[in-house]
Write a protein that holds these residues in place. Structure first.
Motif, short mmCIF file in Angstrom:
data_model
loop_
_atom_site.label_atom_id
_atom_site.label_comp_id
_atom_site.label_asym_id
_atom_site.label_seq_id
_atom_site.Cartn_x
_atom_site.Cartn_y
_atom_site.Cartn_z
N GLU A 192 -113.42 1.30 105.29
CA GLU A 192 -114.05 1.25 106.61
C GLU A 192 -115.28 0.34 106.60
O GLU A 192 -115.54 -0.36 107.58
CB GLU A 192 -114.43 2.66 107.04
N GLN A 215 -114.04 -3.13 106.80
CA GLN A 215 -113.66 -3.47 108.17
C GLN A 215 -114.87 -3.89 108.98
O GLN A 215 -114.81 -4.86 109.75
CB GLN A 215 -112.98 -2.26 108.84
N ARG A 216 -115.98 -3.16 108.82
CA ARG A 216 -117.20 -3.50 109.57
C ARG A 216 -117.74 -4.87 109.12
O ARG A 216 -118.18 -5.66 109.96
CB ARG A 216 -118.25 -2.42 109.37
N ALA A 226 -115.60 -7.55 110.65
CA ALA A 226 -115.84 -7.66 112.09
C ALA A 226 -117.14 -8.40 112.38
O ALA A 226 -117.21 -9.20 113.32
CB ALA A 226 -115.87 -6.27 112.71
N VAL A 277 -109.50 -5.18 103.33
CA VAL A 277 -108.88 -4.88 104.62
C VAL A 277 -107.39 -5.20 104.58
O VAL A 277 -106.56 -4.43 105.05
CB VAL A 277 -109.59 -5.65 105.75
N THR A 319 -105.52 -1.53 104.79
CA THR A 319 -105.58 -1.17 106.21
C THR A 319 -104.37 -1.68 106.97
O THR A 319 -103.96 -2.83 106.82
CB THR A 319 -106.87 -1.75 106.84
N HIS A 320 -103.81 -0.81 107.77
CA HIS A 320 -102.73 -1.20 108.69
C HIS A 320 -103.32 -2.09 109.78
O HIS A 320 -104.49 -1.95 110.13
CB HIS A 320 -102.13 0.07 109.31
N SER A 352 -103.23 -1.90 112.77
CA SER A 352 -103.76 -1.10 113.87
C SER A 352 -105.16 -0.57 113.57
O SER A 352 -105.80 0.00 114.46
CB SER A 352 -102.82 0.08 114.13
N GLY A 353 -105.65 -0.75 112.33
CA GLY A 353 -106.96 -0.23 111.94
C GLY A 353 -106.89 1.04 111.13
O GLY A 353 -107.90 1.49 110.60
N TYR A 354 -105.72 1.63 111.01
CA TYR A 354 -105.52 2.86 110.24
C TYR A 354 -105.63 2.56 108.75
O TYR A 354 -104.96 1.64 108.24
CB TYR A 354 -104.15 3.43 110.59
#
Length: 358
Positions: free
Chosen positions: A77, A80-81, A84, A103, A107-108, A110-112
C-alpha cells in the motif's frame, strides 16, 4: 548493476535479507534467456506497454521476482502511494523504481493487494509441496486424492485472485459458490485419469506422461472455467485508451478466460511435464546410478519442476498482452450502449481495452 543496487528503506527486514544466492540465480536465468533467446538489442521498455513477446517475457520475469512473495500489505500500500505521488512525493528514483516493481508484483490492476501465497512470484514455490505429495503418494489413492484436493483448491483460489473479475468486486459467498464445483470437478477428473492409467493394458513412461498431461489439462480447464465463470456470465470492466472505465462486458470476460485456458491450462502443463522429464533423463544419462539414490533423484526432480514453473508460467502467459485490445464491435450490444453513454460526447469508439487476468 540493478541486482546489487541499494534497496529502499521501506522494505521489510525479511524481504531485505532474502538469500543472495536465490536472487542471483533468478536474475542469471532471467537475463540469460532474455539475452540469448529473445534479445532485441536494448533494455526492456515498460512504458509504453510492451507489444512484443520478448518485451512481455522480460517484464513478467522481473515482475515475478521471488522477493515479491515476501512483501507485506502495508509495504504494498505504501508502494501504491509512492507510485501515485511520483517524484512529487519526495521519493528518490531508486525508491520509485522499487515501488513500481512492488505494485506490479503484488497488486491487482483494480488496486486489490493480492495475498502473498497467491501472487505469481509465489506460484512455483507453493507448488513444491504439492508436487512432492503427488510423487510420494502416487500409489495410495486416498492420499493422492487428499493431495489433489489441496492442489485444486489452491489453483481455484489462485485463479480467482488473479482473474479479471475481481476488479468488479467480490463476495465471499459467491467465491465459495464458484470454488466448490471447480474443486469437485477437477479432483474427479484427476482421479478418473488415475483409474484409467491403471486399467490400461500397456504401461510405460510415454503412456504415463500422456495420461498425466490429459488429466492435468482436463482438471485445469474445468477448474479455471468454473472458478472464473463470473467473468463470462457477469462480465469484466472495459476501458478506453486512457484507462477510463466505459462498461462491463461479458464478451471481454470470455476473451480473457479463453486466453487463460490456452496459456495456463494447455501450454503450462505441457511445459511443466515435458521439461523436467527431459532434464531428469539427461541427468540419469550422465549419472547412471542416480536412481539408486532415491532422495537425491527426488530432490532433483522437485528442483527441476520448481525451476520450470518459475520460468514456464511467465513464458506461457507472455504469449498474450496483459491488456487485450478488442474491437468495439466485438462487445455485446448492451455493453456497447453502456460505453456510448459513458463517453457522452459523440466520440466514435473503435477499440476498447480489458485486463484479461493471469
Amino acid at each position: 548493476s540493478p541486482c546489487v543496487r541499494r534497496q529502499p528503506q521501506f522494505m521489510s527486514s525479511r524481504a531485505r535479507t532474502m538469500s543472495t544466492t536465490v536472487r542471483w540465480c533468478r536474475h542469471a536465468v532471467t537475463f540469460a534467456i532474455a539475452a540469448a533467446v529473445f534479445s532485441s538489442g536494448g533494455p526492456a521498455q515498460v512504458k509504453p506497454p510492451p507489444t512484443t513477446y520478448a518485451a512481455r517475457l522480460r517484464l513478467l520475469l522481473a515482475k515475478d521476482d521471488i522477493r515479491m512473495a515476501f512483501v507485506g500489505r502495508a509495504e504494498a500500500e505504501r508502494a501504491q502511494r509512492l507510485v501515485a505521488l511520483g517524484s512529487e512525493g519526495g521519493a528518490s528514483e531508486v525508491e520509485l523504481e522499487w515501488a513500481r516493481m512492488v505494485v506490479a508484483g503484488t497488486t491487482h490492476p483494480s488496486g486489490y493487494v493480492i495475498p502473498r501465497p497467491l501472487r505469481a512470484a509465489a506460484y512455483p514455490f507453493m507448488n513444491v509441496p504439492l508436487v512432492l505429495g503427488c510423487l510420494l503418494f502416487s500409489q495410495s489413492m486416498v492420499l493422492l486424492c487428499l493431495v489433489q484436493m489441496i492442489n485444486q483448491t489452491f489453483n481455484a483460489i489462485f485463479n480467482i485472485a488473479n482473474g479479471a473479475g475481481i476488479a468488479s468486486g467480490f463476495k465471499k459467498r459467491k467465491v465459495v459458490r464458484d470454488l466448490i464445483p471447480a474443486l469437485m470437478a477437477a479432483c474427479g477428473m484427476v482421479l478418473l485419469a488415475q483409474r484409467v492409467e491403471r486399467a490400461l493394458p500397456w504401461r510405460g513412461s510415454a503412456t504415463s506422461l500422456v495420461v498425466a498431461y490429459l488429466s492435468v489439462v482436463a482438471a485445469g480447464i474445468v477448474n479455471l472455467t468454473l472458478s472464473r465463470r463470473s467473468e463470462c456470465t457477469k462480465g469484466v470492466p472495459v476501458s478506453d485508451a486512457a484507462g477510463r472505465p466505459l462498461a462491463t462486458s461479458r464478451a471481454a470476460g470470455r476473451a480473457g478466460v479463453a486466453r487463460a485456458l490456452i496459456t495456463r491450462s494447455l501450454l503450462l502443463p505441457l511445459v511443466a511435464l515435458v521439461t523436467p522429464t527431459v532434464l531428469m533423463a539427461g541427468v540419469e544419462g550422465l549419472v547412471p546410478g542416480l536412481k539408486q539414490w532415491k532422495a537425491v533423484a527426488l530432490s532433483l526432480e522437485i528442483l527441476f519442476i520448481a525451476a520450470t514453473l518459475a520460468i514456464g508460467l511467465p513464458a506461457c502467459v507472455a504469449l498474450f498482452p496483459a491488456t487485450v485490445r478488442m474491437p468495439f464491435g466485438a462487445l455485446e450490444r448492451s455493453a456497447q450502449a453502456e460505453a456510448r453513454r459513458s463517453v457522452g460526447d459523440g466520440r466514435v469508439l473503435e477499440h476498447v481495452f480489458v485486463f484479461r487476468g493471469l
